[in-house]
Design a protein around this motif. Structure first.
Motif: not given
Length: 421
Positions: A91, A95-100, A102-103, A148-149
């Motif tokens: 993930t 830093h945790a992925r975000t946006g598309r 992250g999904r 996860y974030r």
């Protein structure tokens, strides 16, 4: 037992280690040393699981019995901690992925969890007398995914709180199950309970060998570790110190509680099939409760006892092993090269875990040569044979291919997450 049953600053690197990571995981890739350290720890965890499944019983005593006692239960805890590390890799770290992105990362974890649950039930249906952990892992992945974030400090607090609270919750639920009939109604309505040898979600959550309720802290602790800047020697040293403190507090605290609480030792001894509670602060030679679990059982630190002391102690040991493997990979490259067969096993952990269960099932159809309850040294050659075979197969395979066979299939299936928008 998962394909990573684990797996800062960016470090440029090339070679097989880089190739093993999916393209989506090459954002802030771990250094070569750190990746090998994780593989090395995972390989040791595989061997620990082997020792529990095909090795002699710990009652053989001597150095072999002592090493087996160290591995029993704690190897699966190490797997769980590394699985939490893997979830963060999937993930995004640091830093945790975000946006598309992250999904899609979340979708990969969900798909992976579903596959592990299905594979776990399939292996359980072979009826090998091994408590297959994969289905539990899959469900735990889903349970901790919403976290996860979160940063390392918050994850550490959640893991600590879980270790303190969840064992008591599990004990209360299990007592309620023993004293009532509502669990039978739950199982009757559970579609998963219709699978061979399964009690469905109730077993996965509370009544099984690896109940989700009390194994969540291991994965959350691994997630917290994955958020640390482990390329720094100081961070690894703190990880080792934390692990040592938890191991001492877990096992030492259990010893103190068992001796300080009036009647605790006698209650534990009376409830188990071993007839003695002298080792209940660290070893499974103390046995397991036969007819009901007394309240005093919450004071033991026996691996797989699902108590606070057990979780703290096993987490501490797992952190010590991980810190040691990371330091070894960073500081002793010659030793790491010598241990290449072990880290190769860690690279294909899911494959070699599944293969050893299939091998046990195959042997059971032909010979009675593998006894998971063997209390003599006759099982030692079998254990060494399994370890040697795993190292040989893993070493040869990883010299040619990027991933193990099952790791590759899992990677392809989770690739469906790219369609998430």
């Amino acid at each position: 037992m998962t394909d990573n049953p684990a797996p800062a600053t960016s470090v440029s690197r090339t070679g097989p280690e880089t190739a093993r990571l999916p393209a989506a995981d090459l954002v802030d890739p771990p250094s070569t040393g750190r990746l090998i350290g994780l593989d090395l720890a995972r390989g040791l965890a595989v061997f620990g699981m082997y020792s529990a499944h095909v090795g002699p019983d710990v009652t053989v005593g001597g150095p072999v019995g002592f090493l087996l006692e160290l591995a029993r239960g704690r190897s699966s805890a190490l797997f769980a901690l590394l699985a939490g590390f893997s979830l963060v890799i999937l993930t995004g770290r640091p830093h945790a992925r975000t946006g598309r992105a992250g999904r899609q990362a979340v979708a990969r974890v969900v798909i992976r969890a579903v596959v592990l649950v299905a594979l776990g039930f399939a292996l359980t249906a072979l009826d090998t007398q091994v408590d297959v952990i994969l289905a539990y892992y899959g469900l735990i992945f889903l349970a901790v995914l919403p976290l996860y974030r979160l940063p390392a400090r918050t994850l550490a607090v959640i893991a600590a709180a879980g270790a303190l609270i969840l064992p008591q919750l599990l004990y209360a639920v299990r007592q309620a199950i023993d004293e009532g009939s509502w669990a039978d109604t739950v199982v009757a309505w559970d579609p998963l309970a219709r699978l061979p040898g399964s009690e469905g979600f109730l077993e996965l959550l509370v009544t099984g060998e690896y109940p989700v309720v009390t194994w969540v802290p291991f994965l959350v602790a691994g997630m917290a570790v994955a958020r640390l800047d482990l390329h720094r020697a100081r961070a690894r040293a703190r990880l080792a110190l934390t692990g040592g403190a938890l191991a001492v507090f877990g096992h030492g605290g259990s010893w103190l509680a068992l001796h300080a609480v009036p009647g605790a030792l006698a209650a534990v001894a009376a409830a188990t099939d071993a007839g003695s509670a002298s080792s209940a602060w660290w070893s499974d030679t103390a046995g397991a409760p036969v007819d009901g679990v007394p309240l005093a059982w919450q004071l033991v630190a026996v691996p797989h006892s699902q108590t606070t002391f057990s979780i703290l102690g096993s987490t501490g040991v797992a952190l010590l092993v991980l810190a040691g493997c990371l330091a070894l990979a960073d500081r002793a490259p010659r030793l790491v090269r010598a241990a290449r067969p072990v880290s190769a096993v860690g690279m294909v952990a899911l494959t070699v875990y599944v293969l050893h269960i299939v091998a046990l099932w195959t042997f059971a159809q032909v010979w009675t040569v593998v006894d998971v309850e063997n209390d003599t040294m006759s099982a030692l050659p079998i254990l060494l044979g399994f370890i040697a075979a795993a190292m040989l197969l893993a070493t040869v395979w990883t010299r040619v291919f990027r991933r193990g066979p099952l790791e590759y299939l899992l990677h392809k299936v989770t690739g469906l997450a790219r369609h998430v928008t």
